[in-house]
Motif scaffolding. Structure first.
Motif, PDB file in Angstrom:
ATOM      1  N   GLY A 185       0.830  -1.193   0.000  1.00 58.34           N
ATOM      2  CA  GLY A 185       0.000   0.000   0.000  1.00 58.34           C
ATOM      3  C   GLY A 185       0.862   1.240   0.000  1.00 58.34           C
ATOM      4  O   GLY A 185       2.072   1.170  -0.271  1.00 58.34           O
ATOM      5  N   GLY A 186       0.229   2.355   0.350  1.00 60.66           N
ATOM      6  CA  GLY A 186       0.911   3.636   0.299  1.00 60.66           C
ATOM      7  C   GLY A 186       2.101   3.744   1.245  1.00 60.66           C
ATOM      8  O   GLY A 186       3.004   4.549   1.022  1.00 60.66           O
ATOM      9  N   LYS A 193       4.245  -4.896   8.447  1.00 61.55           N
ATOM     10  CA  LYS A 193       4.270  -3.833   7.445  1.00 61.55           C
ATOM     11  C   LYS A 193       5.648  -3.200   7.429  1.00 61.55           C
ATOM     12  O   LYS A 193       6.089  -2.631   8.429  1.00 61.55           O
ATOM     13  CB  LYS A 193       3.186  -2.793   7.785  1.00 61.55           C
ATOM     14  N   ASP A 231      -1.668  -7.811  14.314  1.00 58.69           N
ATOM     15  CA  ASP A 231      -2.410  -9.066  14.274  1.00 58.69           C
ATOM     16  C   ASP A 231      -2.751  -9.367  12.816  1.00 58.69           C
ATOM     17  O   ASP A 231      -3.009  -8.445  12.034  1.00 58.69           O
ATOM     18  CB  ASP A 231      -3.720  -8.939  15.068  1.00 58.69           C
ATOM     19  N   LEU A 264      -5.215 -10.692  10.020  1.00 53.24           N
ATOM     20  CA  LEU A 264      -6.644 -10.935   9.822  1.00 53.24           C
ATOM     21  C   LEU A 264      -6.810 -11.811   8.585  1.00 53.24           C
ATOM     22  O   LEU A 264      -6.586 -11.362   7.455  1.00 53.24           O
ATOM     23  CB  LEU A 264      -7.392  -9.607   9.649  1.00 53.24           C
ATOM     24  N   LYS A 311     -11.202   3.507   4.172  1.00 51.84           N
ATOM     25  CA  LYS A 311     -11.587   2.940   2.868  1.00 51.84           C
ATOM     26  C   LYS A 311     -11.673   1.428   3.024  1.00 51.84           C
ATOM     27  O   LYS A 311     -11.200   0.878   4.035  1.00 51.84           O
ATOM     28  CB  LYS A 311     -10.566   3.321   1.806  1.00 51.84           C
ATOM     29  N   SER A 369     -10.134  -1.048   1.775  1.00 48.06           N
ATOM     30  CA  SER A 369      -8.930  -1.886   1.922  1.00 48.06           C
ATOM     31  C   SER A 369      -8.323  -1.727   3.307  1.00 48.06           C
ATOM     32  O   SER A 369      -7.432  -2.482   3.681  1.00 48.06           O
ATOM     33  CB  SER A 369      -7.900  -1.578   0.838  1.00 48.06           C
ATOM     34  N   ASN A 370      -8.806  -0.762   4.069  1.00 48.47           N
ATOM     35  CA  ASN A 370      -8.347  -0.626   5.454  1.00 48.47           C
ATOM     36  C   ASN A 370      -9.350  -1.192   6.454  1.00 48.47           C
ATOM     37  O   ASN A 370      -9.254  -0.942   7.657  1.00 48.47           O
ATOM     38  CB  ASN A 370      -8.040   0.842   5.782  1.00 48.47           C
ATOM     39  N   LEU A 381     -10.331  -4.712   7.691  1.00 52.19           N
ATOM     40  CA  LEU A 381      -9.937  -6.122   7.595  1.00 52.19           C
ATOM     41  C   LEU A 381     -10.924  -6.977   8.387  1.00 52.19           C
ATOM     42  O   LEU A 381     -11.478  -6.521   9.396  1.00 52.19           O
ATOM     43  CB  LEU A 381      -8.516  -6.305   8.140  1.00 52.19           C
ATOM     44  N   ASP A 398      -4.362   0.574   9.927  1.00 52.38           N
ATOM     45  CA  ASP A 398      -3.596   1.772   9.523  1.00 52.38           C
ATOM     46  C   ASP A 398      -3.955   3.041  10.292  1.00 52.38           C
ATOM     47  O   ASP A 398      -3.577   4.125   9.849  1.00 52.38           O
ATOM     48  CB  ASP A 398      -3.792   2.059   8.025  1.00 52.38           C
TER      49      ASP A 398
HETATM   50  N1  LIG Z   1      -3.175  -7.034   9.567  1.00 56.92           N
HETATM   51  C1  LIG Z   1      -3.357  -7.560   8.364  1.00 56.92           C
HETATM   52  N2  LIG Z   1      -3.802  -8.821   8.221  1.00 56.92           N
HETATM   53  C2  LIG Z   1      -4.000  -9.362   6.995  1.00 56.92           C
HETATM   54  N3  LIG Z   1      -3.779  -8.692   5.843  1.00 56.92           N
HETATM   55  C3  LIG Z   1      -3.350  -7.424   5.913  1.00 56.92           C
HETATM   56  C4  LIG Z   1      -3.109  -6.791   7.171  1.00 56.92           C
HETATM   57  N4  LIG Z   1      -2.707  -5.530   6.935  1.00 56.92           N
HETATM   58  C5  LIG Z   1      -2.696  -5.371   5.598  1.00 56.92           C
HETATM   59  N5  LIG Z   1      -3.078  -6.507   4.980  1.00 56.92           N
HETATM   60  C6  LIG Z   1      -3.210  -6.706   3.546  1.00 56.92           C
HETATM   61  O1  LIG Z   1      -2.075  -6.134   2.914  1.00 56.92           O
HETATM   62  C7  LIG Z   1      -2.468  -5.391   1.783  1.00 56.92           C
HETATM   63  C8  LIG Z   1      -1.809  -4.035   1.800  1.00 56.92           C
HETATM   64  O2  LIG Z   1      -2.273  -3.321   2.928  1.00 56.92           O
HETATM   65  P1  LIG Z   1      -1.905  -1.815   3.169  1.00 56.92           P
HETATM   66  O3  LIG Z   1      -2.645  -1.361   4.374  1.00 56.92           O
HETATM   67  O4  LIG Z   1      -0.444  -1.666   3.151  1.00 56.92           O
HETATM   68  O5  LIG Z   1      -2.399  -1.112   1.860  1.00 56.92           O
HETATM   69  P2  LIG Z   1      -3.762  -0.517   1.435  1.00 56.92           P
HETATM   70  O6  LIG Z   1      -4.739  -0.591   2.572  1.00 56.92           O
HETATM   71  O7  LIG Z   1      -4.177  -1.208   0.189  1.00 56.92           O
HETATM   72  O8  LIG Z   1      -3.392   0.978   1.099  1.00 56.92           O
HETATM   73  P3  LIG Z   1      -2.986   2.150   2.119  1.00 56.92           P
HETATM   74  O9  LIG Z   1      -1.544   1.997   2.399  1.00 56.92           O
HETATM   75  O10 LIG Z   1      -3.321   3.378   1.371  1.00 56.92           O
HETATM   76  O11 LIG Z   1      -3.820   1.967   3.372  1.00 56.92           O
HETATM   77  C9  LIG Z   1      -3.964  -5.315   1.758  1.00 56.92           C
HETATM   78  O12 LIG Z   1      -4.421  -6.136   0.722  1.00 56.92           O
HETATM   79  C10 LIG Z   1      -4.425  -5.913   3.056  1.00 56.92           C
HETATM   80  O13 LIG Z   1      -5.494  -6.783   2.837  1.00 56.92           O
END
Ligand SMILES: Nc1ncnc2c1ncn2[C@@H]1O[C@H](COP(=O)(O)OP(=O)(O)OP(=O)(O)O)[C@@H](O)[C@H]1O
Length: 548
Positions: free
Chosen positions: A268-269, A287, A333, A335, A387, A389-390, A392, A403
């Motif tokens: 992600g970002g 992350k 954690d 998810l 949003k 994608s944030n 879970l 996030d």
């Molecule tokens: N705690 C977690 N458990 C399971 N999957 C995760 C977790 N955190 C992130 N992901 C997965 O990793 C991917 C990237 O997440 P990330 O939060 O970095 O990016 P994003 O949400 O797509 O964008 P942004 O950085 O703008 O929030 C996503 O597809 C998300 O489903």
């Protein structure tokens, strides 16, 4: 005649006494000022020859009590330096608020002389060492000290360690009143005896320690508390939060170092996300942050500790942070079901269809998580990037917001607009797009868009309306004006009921109001969802109760 002489004499004495108290309080404050580093010159009106110190910035006094200081209130002042032990002379101090500064050093024992102290906030500074657990200082909990990574003691549930790394047994001294004051002689004897005992203990323990350590590494200790582990050889540092990661630091660091491309679950970002599986199959999301942050590591870690202390069922737990020589990693954690974005929009085979009650549950849980960030956290947390994608999901379809706090931590003001907008176009409130400044109300707007996404199953940038020059809010309004409610709902969701659908759409419309002031707060959103959507038959309930 005699009587009036006595009167005049005592009045003069009283005035002299009051003046001296006044002077002592003023002088004490100046002593306190002298150990502070007042970079912004906020204490410029603390001047030696002032008539009264009660009007000095941040000071208030007990009315009519020889101007004794009642409160020192200097948060967010960019103050550096240390708290002078002289503070103990302000015996009637009731409130001390110095949070969100850059103060360091230890918390002076002398503060316990301020026996009337009722409110203490030293959070988010750089204080270090053991928090005295005696007298009035033992009555405050972690909220008073959070955000000082190097503080230890009972109040922050973090054992102090001696230089050899042994946990120190914290003194639980009884208050003077309770125990009766021991004489100085007795105190001396006690201190002497304790020192000898302590020394003997240290010698025995260091002997055992050296023998033990040669066999087993110090790192084999279990995590039981928020704990820091720094590797002196390299710039490796591990901090864990929530206190219950059942692994040694070397185990965790080893796993982190061995993460590779096969473990990537997305990016992600802020960076790449990995799946980290421990030897006992415990799974975490890691992350890797690929942004450099403006401030020092110390400031970054201090802010992280605040995020690490946040705990709510609808938020993704931040379990730890690791600084390796080449990267910075956040441990969360894991998810298993993935994000709401994946479930709604990705055509993977294992995708689970979301029925209407799942969607309502996700709406309610997300509202609970966001309301908690806005209204229960101190300092409050504006998410800035709500949003799908944030959001879970766990196996029970319970949503967890991820996030939170990262936007503030990793995005500098200048770059804010471009960086955040790039990833989240369609969710951002018009005023946020314009100014680049996020508020709770811009989060509410994004939450409104999320509701529409749950109902329609469409991304806020879906081509069907973008090519008509509309965003999801404009598209929705057009359909509602044309009374085409049936075209609004995701075709894959066949069990939506008209009653709750209307409530959700009405709520989404209020949340996405162009005027931020007209949007509800997250607490109001939550209240409405609980009343109108989650209670089985709200109207019947009210009717049956109104009969009485
Ligand atoms: N705690 C977690 N458990 C399971 N999957 C995760 C977790 N955190 C992130 N992901 C997965 O990793 C991917 C990237 O997440 P990330 O939060 O970095 O990016 P994003 O949400 O797509 O964008 P942004 O950085 O703008 O929030 C996503 O597809 C998300 O489903």
């Amino acid at each position: 005649m005699n009587f009036s002489f006595v009167n005049i004499w005592s009045t003069r004495n009283k005035i002299r006494f009051e003046n001296s108290i006044r002077q002592i309080s003023g002088m004490t404050l100046l002593e306190i000022k002298s150990t502070l580093n007042d970079t912004k010159n906020v204490l410029s009106n603390w001047q030696q020859f002032d008539e009264s110190h009660c009007a000095w910035t941040g000071i208030s006094c007990h009315p009519g009590d020889e101007q004794r200081v009642r409160s020192i209130n200097l948060p967010y002042m960019q103050l550096g330096g240390i708290i002078s032990p002289s503070i103990g002379k302000l015996s009637r101090l009731q409130r001390l608020a110095l949070h969100q500064n850059s103060l360091h050093g230890t918390i002076p024992n002398e503060l316990t002389n301020c026996t009337e102290l009722r409110a203490l906030n030293l959070s988010t500074n750089f204080f270090s060492g053991e928090i005295p657990d005696i007298g009035v200082l033992s009555t405050f909990d972690k909220n008073s000290f959070v955000g000082n990574v190097d503080l230890c003691g009972r109040q922050v549930q973090k054992p102090c360690r001696t230089s050899l790394g042994f946990p120190v047994v914290l003194p639980h001294a009884e208050s003077d009143e309770a125990a009766g004051k021991p004489s100085h002689y007795m105190k001396g004897v006690l201190i002497g005896a304790m020192a000898i005992l302590g020394l003997a203990l240290v010698i025995i323990l260091s002997f055992l320690w050296t023998r033990l350590l040669s066999k087993k590494e110090r790192a084999a200790k279990r995590y039981t508390e928020v704990k820091k582990q720094a590797d002196p050889k390299a710039s490796t540092k591990l901090i864990t939060f929530h206190g219950d990661l059942p692994y040694t630091s070397s185990e965790i660091i080893e796993k982190l170092e061995s993460l590779d491309e096969e473990d990537i679950v997305g990016s992600g970002g802020f960076g790449t996300v990995y799946r980290m599986v421990m030897n006992d199959c415990g799974t975490f999301a890691v992350k890797q942050i690929d942004r450099s942050c403006e401030g020092s590591d110390q400031v970054f870690e201090r802010e992280l500790e605040i995020l690490g202390s946040i705990n709510h069922i609808n938020l993704v737990n931040l379990r730890g942070y690791c600084r390796l020589p080449s990267s910075r990693l956040l441990i969360y954690d894991y998810l298993a079901i993935g994000s709401l974005d994946d479930l709604l929009h990705e055509n993977t085979r294992q995708r689970q269809l979301l029925n209407w009650s799942d969607r309502l549950k996700i709406a309610l849980g997300s509202a609970q998580g966001l309301a908690y960030l806005h209204h229960e956290c101190s300092p409050k947390v504006v998410h800035c990037n709500i949003k799908s994608s944030n959001i879970l999901l766990d196996e029970n379809m319970e949503p967890h917001i991820s996030d939170f706090g990262l936007a503030k931590l990793l995005v500098d003001e200048e770059a804010h607009v471009t960086t955040v907008v790039a990833g989240t176009f369609g969710y951002l409130a018009p005023e946020y797009l314009q100014s680049g400044r996020a508020t709770e109300k811009s989060d509410v707007y994004s939450f409104g868009v999320l509701l529409l996404e749950l109902v329609t199953g469409k991304r806020p940038t879906d081509p069907s309306f973008v090519k008509r020059g509309l965003n999801v809010v404009g598209w929705m309004n057009t359909l509602l004006r044309e009374n085409r409610l049936e075209d609004v709902v995701d075709k894959r969701c066949t069990d939506a009921d008209a009653g709750t659908l209307e409530v959700i759409l009405e709520l989404a419309a209020r949340c996405t109001d162009g005027n931020a002031d007209d949007r509800p707060s997250m607490n109001q959103v939550l209240q409405l969802l609980e009343q109108e959507v989650m209670s089985p038959c709200p109207s019947e309930f009210y009717e049956s109760h109104s009969d009485h």
